[in-house]
Enzyme design. Structure first.
Site, mmCIF file in Angstrom:
data_model
loop_
_atom_site.group_PDB
_atom_site.id
_atom_site.type_symbol
_atom_site.label_atom_id
_atom_site.label_comp_id
_atom_site.label_asym_id
_atom_site.label_seq_id
_atom_site.Cartn_x
_atom_site.Cartn_y
_atom_site.Cartn_z
ATOM 1 N N LYS A 73 -36.218 13.868 -52.010
ATOM 2 C CA LYS A 73 -37.440 13.672 -51.640
ATOM 3 C C LYS A 73 -38.089 12.364 -51.936
ATOM 4 O O LYS A 73 -39.274 11.812 -51.422
ATOM 5 C CB LYS A 73 -38.358 15.050 -51.782
ATOM 6 C CG LYS A 73 -37.846 15.981 -51.259
ATOM 7 C CD LYS A 73 -38.895 17.395 -51.402
ATOM 8 C CE LYS A 73 -38.678 18.460 -50.429
ATOM 9 N NZ LYS A 73 -39.533 19.531 -50.703
ATOM 10 N N ASP A 109 -44.928 19.758 -46.526
ATOM 11 C CA ASP A 109 -44.872 20.893 -47.266
ATOM 12 C C ASP A 109 -46.333 21.308 -47.716
ATOM 13 O O ASP A 109 -46.642 22.444 -47.478
ATOM 14 C CB ASP A 109 -44.206 20.442 -48.501
ATOM 15 C CG ASP A 109 -42.540 20.238 -48.683
ATOM 16 O OD1 ASP A 109 -42.304 21.307 -47.576
ATOM 17 O OD2 ASP A 109 -41.929 19.855 -49.369
ATOM 18 N N GLY A 134 -44.196 20.632 -60.306
ATOM 19 C CA GLY A 134 -42.860 20.304 -59.747
ATOM 20 C C GLY A 134 -43.193 19.638 -58.209
ATOM 21 O O GLY A 134 -44.447 19.413 -58.025
ATOM 22 N N ALA A 136 -43.304 21.103 -55.390
ATOM 23 C CA ALA A 136 -43.953 22.027 -54.440
ATOM 24 C C ALA A 136 -45.321 22.100 -54.907
ATOM 25 O O ALA A 136 -46.333 21.937 -54.141
ATOM 26 C CB ALA A 136 -43.351 23.473 -54.418
ATOM 27 N N GLY A 249 -44.346 32.676 -49.333
ATOM 28 C CA GLY A 249 -43.518 31.226 -49.259
ATOM 29 C C GLY A 249 -43.179 31.036 -48.028
ATOM 30 O O GLY A 249 -42.898 29.922 -47.391
HETATM 31 P P1 NDP Z 1 -39.219 21.811 -59.360
HETATM 32 O O1 NDP Z 1 -37.903 21.855 -60.236
HETATM 33 O O2 NDP Z 1 -39.706 20.432 -59.128
HETATM 34 O O3 NDP Z 1 -40.500 22.344 -60.426
HETATM 35 C C1 NDP Z 1 -40.318 23.567 -60.868
HETATM 36 C C2 NDP Z 1 -41.514 23.881 -61.574
HETATM 37 O O4 NDP Z 1 -41.368 25.548 -61.936
HETATM 38 C C3 NDP Z 1 -42.076 23.145 -62.914
HETATM 39 O O5 NDP Z 1 -43.414 22.967 -62.768
HETATM 40 C C4 NDP Z 1 -41.395 24.103 -63.763
HETATM 41 O O6 NDP Z 1 -42.209 23.997 -65.144
HETATM 42 C C5 NDP Z 1 -41.731 25.380 -63.417
HETATM 43 N N1 NDP Z 1 -40.789 26.452 -64.051
HETATM 44 C C6 NDP Z 1 -39.876 26.672 -63.802
HETATM 45 N N2 NDP Z 1 -39.408 27.842 -64.648
HETATM 46 C C7 NDP Z 1 -40.557 28.359 -65.288
HETATM 47 C C8 NDP Z 1 -40.972 29.443 -66.130
HETATM 48 N N3 NDP Z 1 -40.108 30.294 -66.659
HETATM 49 N N4 NDP Z 1 -42.116 29.454 -66.668
HETATM 50 C C9 NDP Z 1 -43.248 28.534 -66.068
HETATM 51 N N5 NDP Z 1 -43.013 27.561 -65.202
HETATM 52 C C10 NDP Z 1 -41.611 27.373 -64.732
HETATM 53 O O7 NDP Z 1 -38.905 22.780 -58.344
HETATM 54 P P2 NDP Z 1 -39.845 22.630 -56.802
HETATM 55 O O8 NDP Z 1 -41.490 22.420 -57.175
HETATM 56 O O9 NDP Z 1 -39.153 21.711 -55.879
HETATM 57 O O10 NDP Z 1 -39.784 24.066 -56.060
HETATM 58 C C11 NDP Z 1 -40.451 25.014 -56.781
HETATM 59 C C12 NDP Z 1 -40.268 26.320 -55.940
HETATM 60 O O11 NDP Z 1 -41.052 26.017 -54.716
HETATM 61 C C13 NDP Z 1 -38.760 26.672 -55.545
HETATM 62 O O12 NDP Z 1 -38.561 28.232 -55.581
HETATM 63 C C14 NDP Z 1 -38.760 26.246 -53.978
HETATM 64 O O13 NDP Z 1 -37.708 27.007 -53.491
HETATM 65 C C15 NDP Z 1 -40.022 26.460 -53.655
HETATM 66 N N6 NDP Z 1 -40.303 25.640 -52.549
HETATM 67 C C16 NDP Z 1 -40.991 26.453 -51.243
HETATM 68 C C17 NDP Z 1 -41.232 25.712 -50.207
HETATM 69 C C18 NDP Z 1 -41.686 26.507 -49.129
HETATM 70 O O14 NDP Z 1 -41.855 25.901 -47.898
HETATM 71 N N7 NDP Z 1 -42.090 27.709 -49.296
HETATM 72 C C19 NDP Z 1 -41.211 24.286 -49.992
HETATM 73 C C20 NDP Z 1 -40.562 23.545 -51.262
HETATM 74 C C21 NDP Z 1 -40.487 24.333 -52.473
HETATM 75 P P3 NDP Z 1 -41.914 22.684 -66.056
HETATM 76 O O15 NDP Z 1 -42.145 21.541 -65.556
HETATM 77 O O16 NDP Z 1 -42.655 23.041 -67.277
HETATM 78 O O17 NDP Z 1 -40.422 22.654 -66.477
#
Ligand code: NDP
Length: 284
Positions: A73, A109, A134, A136, A249
């Site tokens: 992306k 998105d 992250g 999303a 979602g």
């Molecule tokens: P990223 O890897 O970019 O970000 C993950 C995020 O989750 C970070 O902020 C991370 O925090 C946080 N995180 C992970 N584990 C934990 C935890 N145990 N407690 C608290 N925070 C946590 O992933 P994406 O943003 O790309 O994707 C996130 C979700 O969004 C996925 O499930 C993906 O499938 C979904 N998604 C859905 C879409 C839709 O159309 N519905 C479109 C795009 C994504 P930290 O930075 O502190 O590690």
């Protein structure tokens, strides 16, 4: 659609790795079939170094555009001529559109999320809490701000990422954004109108719950989750039990896909058809 496009068909697809199991393929193809379009959506396995060749291939073959999913992306931006305004602010592209022979990057998105949110309420004038920082979360935070949210609060474990996202929202949209380090159970402030789980917590695990004070989830909130699989996350079940209105979602998935189809074909696709196909693809 031009006569030539009708003759050769419209070619679109997705570049990601791992590509298997991507529900967008079934969802977009269902829209093409439903509307009688001579169009295809190919799910392409493109590994980390692949974007230069994959993008050149799509351009050479006259594709109408393509989706970029993880991990491309951000990397794809170097191979495009321009970015739409919100993709520029978000700093990531999920949809590339051939425009006058040039490839332009968009991010649907967050727009798909706002489209889904508006089926429950308009975020204009509201305080929006975004859990996560992250990809999303960036899309959701920027687009809700562009849709008129009064303020945004970014809650994340990694403080560097949350601080950066709050800065991006304020600088890119003019909407005040604050960040909260997620180092203890988070209590949703009484001033919030919308809470969005934009973390990956719940992905692939219907029992995993974000670390949030259940008593702070009020009945007058709209609570949304970006997690698609499974869509009935523990967070949404908690919110429903507290009387809040919820959005899964799938709404965001359908919204982002529908906006991409609109860009590529000029047609407003039927969201209901796309949602049913996505649900089938996810085994729901
Ligand atoms: P990223 O890897 O970019 O970000 C993950 C995020 O989750 C970070 O902020 C991370 O925090 C946080 N995180 C992970 N584990 C934990 C935890 N145990 N407690 C608290 N925070 C946590 O992933 P994406 O943003 O790309 O994707 C996130 C979700 O969004 C996925 O499930 C993906 O499938 C979904 N998604 C859905 C879409 C839709 O159309 N519905 C479109 C795009 C994504 P930290 O930075 O502190 O590690």
């Amino acid at each position: 659609m031009s006569a030539q496009a009708r003759f050769v068909g419209i070619h679109t697809g997705s570049f990601s790795t791992p590509a298997a199991g991507n529900p967008t393929v079934v969802m977009v193809e269902a829209a093409y079939r439903h509307h009688g379009l001579d169009a295809r959506y190919l799910n392409c396995e493109v590994t980390a170094g692949g974007p230069p060749d994959a993008v050149a291939g799509a351009r050479a073959m006259g594709w109408a555009g393509f989706n970029c999913s993880l991990p491309h992306k951000v990397a794809v931006i170097d191979h495009l001529v321009a970015l739409a305004a919100s993709a520029q602010v978000i700093g990531a592209v999920n949809t590339v559109v051939a425009t006058d022979g040039e490839l332009v990057g968009h991010n649907t998105d967050g727009q798909g999320f706002v489209e889904s949110l508006r089926t429950e309420l308009d975020p204009a004038g509201l305080e929006v809490v975004v859990l996560g920082a992250g990809g999303a979360a960036r899309a959701v935070a920027v687009e809700t701000a562009l849709a008129g949210a009064a303020s945004v609060i970014v809650v994340n474990r990694d403080v560097r990422r949350s601080e950066e996202l709050a800065r991006v929202v304020t600088a890119g949209t003019g909407v005040p954004a604050a960040y909260v380090p997620w180092d203890r159970t988070y209590a949703v402030p009484g001033s919030a109108g919308v809470v969005v789980n934009a973390t990956s917590v719940g992905f692939g695990d219907g029992e995993a719950l974000v670390d949030i004070d259940p008593d702070s989830v009020r009945a007058d909130l709209v609570v949304a989750d970006v997690v698609v699989s499974p869509p009935h996350t523990a967070f949404l079940r908690l919110a429903r039990a507290r009387g809040a209105r919820t959005l899964d979602g799938l709404g965001m998935l359908v919204g982002q896909g529908a906006l991409a189809v609109q860009h590529w074909t000029g047609l407003e696709p039927d969201r209901k058809v796309m949602r049913a196909a996505a649900a089938r693809a996810l085994g729901l």
